[in-house]
Write a protein that holds these residues in place. Sequence first.
Motif, PDB file in Angstrom:
ATOM      1  N   PHE A 150     -30.454  16.039  -3.404  1.00 51.86           N
ATOM      2  CA  PHE A 150     -29.412  17.004  -3.748  1.00 51.86           C
ATOM      3  C   PHE A 150     -28.409  17.183  -2.609  1.00 51.86           C
ATOM      4  O   PHE A 150     -27.203  17.306  -2.825  1.00 51.86           O
ATOM      5  CB  PHE A 150     -30.062  18.338  -4.100  1.00 51.86           C
ATOM      6  N   ALA A 151     -28.903  17.194  -1.365  1.00 59.47           N
ATOM      7  CA  ALA A 151     -28.044  17.458  -0.209  1.00 59.47           C
ATOM      8  C   ALA A 151     -26.994  16.370  -0.001  1.00 59.47           C
ATOM      9  O   ALA A 151     -26.000  16.598   0.708  1.00 59.47           O
ATOM     10  CB  ALA A 151     -28.892  17.592   1.054  1.00 59.47           C
ATOM     11  N   ASN A 152     -27.177  15.214  -0.594  1.00 62.09           N
ATOM     12  CA  ASN A 152     -26.221  14.111  -0.427  1.00 62.09           C
ATOM     13  C   ASN A 152     -25.072  14.154  -1.433  1.00 62.09           C
ATOM     14  O   ASN A 152     -24.220  13.257  -1.428  1.00 62.09           O
ATOM     15  CB  ASN A 152     -26.952  12.778  -0.530  1.00 62.09           C
ATOM     16  N   LEU A 153     -25.038  15.183  -2.270  1.00 68.11           N
ATOM     17  CA  LEU A 153     -23.940  15.359  -3.222  1.00 68.11           C
ATOM     18  C   LEU A 153     -22.850  16.215  -2.593  1.00 68.11           C
ATOM     19  O   LEU A 153     -23.108  17.009  -1.681  1.00 68.11           O
ATOM     20  CB  LEU A 153     -24.446  16.038  -4.497  1.00 68.11           C
ATOM     21  N   ASN A 154     -21.618  16.082  -3.081  1.00 67.74           N
ATOM     22  CA  ASN A 154     -20.553  16.957  -2.599  1.00 67.74           C
ATOM     23  C   ASN A 154     -20.653  18.324  -3.284  1.00 67.74           C
ATOM     24  O   ASN A 154     -21.473  18.522  -4.186  1.00 67.74           O
ATOM     25  CB  ASN A 154     -19.171  16.320  -2.787  1.00 67.74           C
ATOM     26  N   LYS A 155     -19.845  19.274  -2.863  1.00 64.03           N
ATOM     27  CA  LYS A 155     -19.956  20.656  -3.349  1.00 64.03           C
ATOM     28  C   LYS A 155     -19.754  20.748  -4.858  1.00 64.03           C
ATOM     29  O   LYS A 155     -20.455  21.481  -5.555  1.00 64.03           O
ATOM     30  CB  LYS A 155     -18.937  21.546  -2.633  1.00 64.03           C
ATOM     31  N   GLU A 156     -18.769  20.036  -5.368  1.00 65.02           N
ATOM     32  CA  GLU A 156     -18.506  20.058  -6.811  1.00 65.02           C
ATOM     33  C   GLU A 156     -19.698  19.497  -7.588  1.00 65.02           C
ATOM     34  O   GLU A 156     -20.103  20.064  -8.617  1.00 65.02           O
ATOM     35  CB  GLU A 156     -17.245  19.252  -7.125  1.00 65.02           C
ATOM     36  N   GLN A 157     -20.248  18.411  -7.109  1.00 65.94           N
ATOM     37  CA  GLN A 157     -21.414  17.821  -7.769  1.00 65.94           C
ATOM     38  C   GLN A 157     -22.617  18.744  -7.682  1.00 65.94           C
ATOM     39  O   GLN A 157     -23.365  18.906  -8.652  1.00 65.94           O
ATOM     40  CB  GLN A 157     -21.726  16.469  -7.127  1.00 65.94           C
ATOM     41  N   GLN A 158     -22.807  19.370  -6.530  1.00 67.92           N
ATOM     42  CA  GLN A 158     -23.921  20.299  -6.371  1.00 67.92           C
ATOM     43  C   GLN A 158     -23.798  21.471  -7.327  1.00 67.92           C
ATOM     44  O   GLN A 158     -24.799  21.929  -7.898  1.00 67.92           O
ATOM     45  CB  GLN A 158     -23.993  20.795  -4.924  1.00 67.92           C
TER      46      GLN A 158
ATOM     47  N   HIS B 266     -16.661  -2.649 -10.564  1.00 68.45           N
ATOM     48  CA  HIS B 266     -16.237  -2.742 -11.963  1.00 68.45           C
ATOM     49  C   HIS B 266     -17.032  -1.761 -12.824  1.00 68.45           C
ATOM     50  O   HIS B 266     -16.633  -1.465 -13.963  1.00 68.45           O
ATOM     51  CB  HIS B 266     -16.451  -4.165 -12.498  1.00 68.45           C
ATOM     52  N   HIS B 267     -18.124  -1.257 -12.291  1.00 70.24           N
ATOM     53  CA  HIS B 267     -19.035  -0.418 -13.080  1.00 70.24           C
ATOM     54  C   HIS B 267     -19.253   0.982 -12.508  1.00 70.24           C
ATOM     55  O   HIS B 267     -19.665   1.884 -13.238  1.00 70.24           O
ATOM     56  CB  HIS B 267     -20.400  -1.104 -13.182  1.00 70.24           C
ATOM     57  N   ILE B 268     -18.968   1.179 -11.208  1.00 67.63           N
ATOM     58  CA  ILE B 268     -19.176   2.479 -10.586  1.00 67.63           C
ATOM     59  C   ILE B 268     -17.986   2.815  -9.691  1.00 67.63           C
ATOM     60  O   ILE B 268     -17.248   1.925  -9.274  1.00 67.63           O
ATOM     61  CB  ILE B 268     -20.469   2.519  -9.742  1.00 67.63           C
ATOM     62  N   ASP B 269     -17.803   4.116  -9.400  1.00 64.54           N
ATOM     63  CA  ASP B 269     -16.719   4.533  -8.511  1.00 64.54           C
ATOM     64  C   ASP B 269     -17.125   4.370  -7.041  1.00 64.54           C
ATOM     65  O   ASP B 269     -16.384   3.794  -6.248  1.00 64.54           O
ATOM     66  CB  ASP B 269     -16.341   5.991  -8.785  1.00 64.54           C
ATOM     67  N   ASN B 270     -18.280   4.903  -6.696  1.00 64.00           N
ATOM     68  CA  ASN B 270     -18.794   4.806  -5.337  1.00 64.00           C
ATOM     69  C   ASN B 270     -20.276   5.176  -5.345  1.00 64.00           C
ATOM     70  O   ASN B 270     -20.824   5.567  -6.376  1.00 64.00           O
ATOM     71  CB  ASN B 270     -18.003   5.704  -4.364  1.00 64.00           C
ATOM     72  N   LYS B 271     -20.895   5.081  -4.197  1.00 63.99           N
ATOM     73  CA  LYS B 271     -22.347   5.302  -4.124  1.00 63.99           C
ATOM     74  C   LYS B 271     -22.713   6.752  -4.425  1.00 63.99           C
ATOM     75  O   LYS B 271     -23.705   7.020  -5.112  1.00 63.99           O
ATOM     76  CB  LYS B 271     -22.865   4.895  -2.741  1.00 63.99           C
ATOM     77  N   GLN B 272     -21.923   7.687  -3.919  1.00 65.74           N
ATOM     78  CA  GLN B 272     -22.230   9.100  -4.147  1.00 65.74           C
ATOM     79  C   GLN B 272     -22.088   9.466  -5.626  1.00 65.74           C
ATOM     80  O   GLN B 272     -22.902  10.217  -6.175  1.00 65.74           O
ATOM     81  CB  GLN B 272     -21.328   9.986  -3.300  1.00 65.74           C
ATOM     82  N   ALA B 273     -21.066   8.937  -6.268  1.00 68.56           N
ATOM     83  CA  ALA B 273     -20.888   9.182  -7.700  1.00 68.56           C
ATOM     84  C   ALA B 273     -22.060   8.609  -8.490  1.00 68.56           C
ATOM     85  O   ALA B 273     -22.486   9.182  -9.504  1.00 68.56           O
ATOM     86  CB  ALA B 273     -19.572   8.568  -8.178  1.00 68.56           C
ATOM     87  N   LEU B 274     -22.578   7.502  -8.029  1.00 73.18           N
ATOM     88  CA  LEU B 274     -23.736   6.880  -8.666  1.00 73.18           C
ATOM     89  C   LEU B 274     -24.959   7.778  -8.540  1.00 73.18           C
ATOM     90  O   LEU B 274     -25.690   8.002  -9.514  1.00 73.18           O
ATOM     91  CB  LEU B 274     -23.994   5.520  -8.027  1.00 73.18           C
ATOM     92  N   LEU B 275     -25.181   8.331  -7.350  1.00 72.26           N
ATOM     93  CA  LEU B 275     -26.299   9.249  -7.142  1.00 72.26           C
ATOM     94  C   LEU B 275     -26.162  10.477  -8.035  1.00 72.26           C
ATOM     95  O   LEU B 275     -27.135  10.903  -8.675  1.00 72.26           O
ATOM     96  CB  LEU B 275     -26.359   9.681  -5.677  1.00 72.26           C
ATOM     97  N   PHE B 276     -24.973  11.041  -8.090  1.00 76.57           N
ATOM     98  CA  PHE B 276     -24.739  12.218  -8.930  1.00 76.57           C
ATOM     99  C   PHE B 276     -25.060  11.923 -10.383  1.00 76.57           C
ATOM    100  O   PHE B 276     -25.729  12.721 -11.063  1.00 76.57           O
ATOM    101  CB  PHE B 276     -23.280  12.676  -8.802  1.00 76.57           C
ATOM    102  N   GLU B 277     -24.618  10.790 -10.869  1.00 76.90           N
ATOM    103  CA  GLU B 277     -24.875  10.426 -12.261  1.00 76.90           C
ATOM    104  C   GLU B 277     -26.373  10.320 -12.538  1.00 76.90           C
ATOM    105  O   GLU B 277     -26.866  10.791 -13.567  1.00 76.90           O
ATOM    106  CB  GLU B 277     -24.186   9.103 -12.588  1.00 76.90           C
ATOM    107  N   LEU B 278     -27.106   9.750 -11.600  1.00 81.16           N
ATOM    108  CA  LEU B 278     -28.547   9.593 -11.783  1.00 81.16           C
ATOM    109  C   LEU B 278     -29.260  10.940 -11.790  1.00 81.16           C
ATOM    110  O   LEU B 278     -30.152  11.184 -12.623  1.00 81.16           O
ATOM    111  CB  LEU B 278     -29.116   8.702 -10.680  1.00 81.16           C
ATOM    112  N   ILE B 279     -28.877  11.831 -10.889  1.00 79.09           N
ATOM    113  CA  ILE B 279     -29.498  13.158 -10.847  1.00 79.09           C
ATOM    114  C   ILE B 279     -29.124  13.960 -12.085  1.00 79.09           C
ATOM    115  O   ILE B 279     -29.967  14.626 -12.699  1.00 79.09           O
ATOM    116  CB  ILE B 279     -29.091  13.907  -9.563  1.00 79.09           C
TER     117      ILE B 279
END
Length: 200
Positions: free
Chosen positions: A115-123, A52-65
């Motif tokens: 950083f390496a755990n982000l996708n190309k667009e996020q990186q 209800h609050h996040i899309d997925n774990k990777q999106a959460l990591l990206f937002e934090l970074i």
Amino acid sequence: MQTTIASANPIHSARDRILDAAMELFATRGFQAVGLRDLASYLGLHAGSLYHHIDNKQALLFELIEFGLLDLLQETKRRMKNARSPCERLNLFIQAFVKFNFNEKHKLTLITSEFANLNKEQQTRIIQLKNRYSSLLSTVIAYERDEKETFNGDNCPLTNTAVIILFGQSQWYNPETTELQLTATLTNIFTCMIGNYSSN
């Protein structure tokens, strides 16, 4: 403990609590080692309620970074805004980083380690932010060297080296080092680097 975390500070929104908990867990245990079930359990929630609050774990990591780098960038610009000399700009740039280093350790850990755990667009987005941050230092170096044309953060070897030292020292410096000691050490290193580079 779970009940305390879930109910602490009712003014703090559920999403804010998720972000805070994820930052702590990702920074202390590693992104790959923490699942959404772990995060939900830590907060005293059901795993499904996280969506209800996040899309997925990777999106959460990206937002934090992303938020971490934006915080560092904005605070550095704020501190440097009223500097009256290149030397003062350099000192304030370093002070801003050291303050971030001591007060936002989890954010710094995510920026440097995940950083390496982000996708190309996020990186790509994170690299853009890193370049904006590096450009602040490039401008200081250009003033110190009395150059009319400044470097971009991604093509100044001295800037790249200096930024690597800044972020890298958090991996190895003595935990007993004080904020003042670290500021003085980094200031001396940067001053010598710029001075030697300018004389070549």
